[in-house]
Motif scaffolding. Sequence first.
Motif, short mmCIF file in Angstrom:
data_model
loop_
_atom_site.label_atom_id
_atom_site.label_comp_id
_atom_site.label_asym_id
_atom_site.label_seq_id
_atom_site.Cartn_x
_atom_site.Cartn_y
_atom_site.Cartn_z
N LEU A 92 0.84 -1.19 0.00
CA LEU A 92 0.00 0.00 0.00
C LEU A 92 0.88 1.24 0.00
N VAL A 93 0.49 2.23 -0.78
CA VAL A 93 1.18 3.52 -0.73
C VAL A 93 0.15 4.58 -0.37
N ALA A 94 0.44 5.34 0.68
CA ALA A 94 -0.50 6.32 1.21
C ALA A 94 -0.01 7.73 0.93
N VAL A 95 -0.87 8.53 0.35
CA VAL A 95 -0.54 9.92 0.05
C VAL A 95 -1.48 10.81 0.86
N ILE A 96 -0.90 11.61 1.75
CA ILE A 96 -1.67 12.51 2.62
C ILE A 96 -1.45 13.91 2.09
N ASP A 97 -2.45 14.45 1.41
CA ASP A 97 -2.19 15.67 0.63
C ASP A 97 -3.51 16.38 0.33
N THR A 98 -3.60 16.94 -0.89
CA THR A 98 -4.76 17.76 -1.27
C THR A 98 -5.85 16.95 -1.94
N TYR A 217 -2.43 23.61 6.08
CA TYR A 217 -3.04 22.47 6.75
C TYR A 217 -2.50 22.37 8.17
N GLN A 218 -3.33 21.86 9.10
CA GLN A 218 -2.87 21.85 10.47
C GLN A 218 -2.42 20.46 10.90
N GLU A 219 -1.47 20.48 11.81
CA GLU A 219 -0.77 19.27 12.25
C GLU A 219 -1.71 18.17 12.71
N SER A 220 -2.74 18.52 13.44
CA SER A 220 -3.65 17.51 13.97
C SER A 220 -4.30 16.69 12.86
N ASP A 221 -4.66 17.34 11.75
CA ASP A 221 -5.28 16.62 10.63
C ASP A 221 -4.27 15.73 9.93
N LEU A 222 -3.02 16.18 9.86
CA LEU A 222 -1.96 15.34 9.28
C LEU A 222 -1.75 14.09 10.13
N ILE A 223 -1.71 14.26 11.45
CA ILE A 223 -1.54 13.10 12.34
C ILE A 223 -2.69 12.12 12.17
N LEU A 224 -3.92 12.64 12.06
CA LEU A 224 -5.06 11.76 11.82
C LEU A 224 -4.93 11.04 10.48
N GLY A 225 -4.42 11.74 9.47
CA GLY A 225 -4.20 11.11 8.17
C GLY A 225 -3.19 9.98 8.25
N ILE A 226 -2.11 10.19 9.00
CA ILE A 226 -1.12 9.15 9.19
C ILE A 226 -1.75 7.94 9.89
N ARG A 227 -2.56 8.22 10.91
CA ARG A 227 -3.20 7.12 11.64
C ARG A 227 -4.16 6.36 10.74
N TYR A 228 -4.86 7.08 9.86
CA TYR A 228 -5.76 6.39 8.93
C TYR A 228 -4.97 5.44 8.03
N ALA A 229 -3.81 5.89 7.54
CA ALA A 229 -2.99 5.05 6.67
C ALA A 229 -2.53 3.79 7.40
N VAL A 230 -2.15 3.95 8.66
CA VAL A 230 -1.68 2.81 9.44
C VAL A 230 -2.82 1.84 9.74
N THR A 231 -4.02 2.38 10.05
CA THR A 231 -5.16 1.49 10.31
C THR A 231 -5.60 0.76 9.03
N ALA A 232 -5.47 1.43 7.87
CA ALA A 232 -5.79 0.76 6.61
C ALA A 232 -4.83 -0.39 6.34
N ALA A 233 -3.55 -0.18 6.64
CA ALA A 233 -2.57 -1.25 6.45
C ALA A 233 -2.89 -2.44 7.35
N ALA A 234 -3.32 -2.16 8.58
CA ALA A 234 -3.69 -3.25 9.50
C ALA A 234 -4.95 -3.96 9.01
N ARG A 235 -5.91 -3.18 8.50
CA ARG A 235 -7.18 -3.75 8.04
C ARG A 235 -6.96 -4.70 6.86
N PHE A 236 -6.06 -4.32 5.94
CA PHE A 236 -5.82 -5.14 4.75
C PHE A 236 -4.61 -6.06 4.91
N ASN A 237 -3.97 -5.98 6.09
CA ASN A 237 -2.81 -6.82 6.39
C ASN A 237 -1.73 -6.69 5.32
N ARG A 238 -1.37 -5.45 5.05
CA ARG A 238 -0.37 -5.16 4.01
C ARG A 238 0.65 -4.17 4.55
N PRO A 239 1.88 -4.21 4.04
CA PRO A 239 2.82 -3.16 4.37
C PRO A 239 2.39 -1.84 3.73
#
Length: 557
Positions: A92-98, A217-239
């Motif tokens: 999985l490749v996660a892009v946290i952006d616009t 963009y504010q830091e808190s939303d970026l941190i939430l975006g990072i957490r979403y990417a990590v939870t997606a990786a866990a959900r699909f069991n993928r790096p």
Amino acid sequence: MSKILDNSYYDLMINTALAPTYDTGDNITYLNRQNSLLHIPAGKADPCDLGKHSYSSFPTIFTLASTISLEKSGVTTVQTNPFLALFGQGVLVAVIDTGIDYRHPAFLFNDGTSRILTMWDQTDQSGTIPGEFTFGSEYSREQINAALQSPDPLSVVPTTDVLGHGTAMASILAGSPNEQQGFSGIVPQADLVIIKLKEAKPVTKKVSFIPESAICYQESDLILGIRYAVTAAARFNRPVVICIALGSSQGGHDGRGATSAYLDHLALLPGNGISVAAGNEGNNRRHYYNATSALPYYNDIELRVGSSDTIFAMEIWSYAPARLSIDISSPNRESTQPIYPGLNQCRKFSFIFNQTIIYVNNIIFEEETGEQLILLRFSNPLPGIWYLRVQSSENEPFSFHSWLPSGDLLSGDTFFLDSNPDTTITSPGNARHQLTVTAYNQLSDSILPESGRGYTRIGQIKPDIAAPGFELTCAVPGGLYGTATGTGAAAAHAAGIIAMVFEWAIVRGNYPRITGNDANRLMISGAVRNPANTYPNNIWGYGQVEINRLFERFTSS
């Protein structure tokens, strides 16, 4: 309305362990194991609110980090080798952006279905909120495919990328090939996880002295975006490989902020790769450094302020044990007189002979770092040369750094007359264990002048590596193709290479426990180094990324 979306509330960063103390049922948003958000009424958003709460309570503000050759970094060589042929399959490749133009051919399989596995649009409140989060809309691949088959796709999945930055970064990282355009992303078989950030709250911009029209963009939303990417990786069991093509010049440039700490933690866990742009502040003349070692123990900063910059902030960070005062003089020599450090003071100065108002927080002990911070916020400053005298209260040697805002938060007409291009890597690029990527011109083998330079304020080696970042072919919203230049583009390129390493190591079973930090060190070991330079250095890091050399080292061992 959720308080995280409500502009009448500040979003304050607090330690997650303290969250139960403040929790009234709807005023806490969990970010990660270390930080949470406390939502408090902003009232009139008085600039001195920043004095009532710690500096690090207010989320850092981030700006975008970018405005061809795959062969240059060894990608084509590896992909044409039948024993390697690494295209990101299973990663999985996660892009946290616009956001992303999900209808663009760069994000479709040959059969016209979407390569986006899951997407969270923080700006869209019309769909299903993702589990464990409190706002935004999540869209699955099935929903996106249904939209693609609809005569009106945006009526089904109403997410777009108006700015095009996220679309460009995602395509450089993982876009599907287009022979007519001579284009391919680095890992065109990887699955995409897209997070579209909502813009910083106007109330956050106001207290941070950022123009209301600025895109940031504010830091808190970026941190939430990072957490979403990590939870997606866990959900699909993928790096997963996370690409962050944003940066901020706020903070101590020492890797100790909330986002940096989170990325540091993740990069040491198996299957989490992280590529961060070094930022494009190298030649913007927005960094000043001074070391005063002899009498008289003061230093005068000369700051040129342009007429279009009517509101902005700057920060001065000293090194312990110095205690510094500051005296600010306008171009017509009206002065604040010395302002000495304290704990939570906020001083307001209204100049008599011009319209300038300056708020000064001279913080003796900034909570996150333990260092002294002098925060200056200017409203309607008189254009011209401002003089800032920084002086040791103890009459002893001292040194300090000062930074102006990053990206488009300031025009090119406001800068330090005696600027220093070093220590200009933006946050969170100063964190220790992620891959921090600078950009070079792959056509001339020269560093991009705007690329942020190391080291960090506390001497950590950054950037880690240089990747191609000059006019990289990329997707542009509307089914078009263009180019992207900057360290954001280089970070996307490098993220694709981490994905290739993960495919070889995890998906193919060669090294299933590999961490992001492990992948970084492998890339560093295989980097190309010019014999004319000493490595590591604060411009190139450990050299130019070259993945083919990395795999050659495995086969020759």
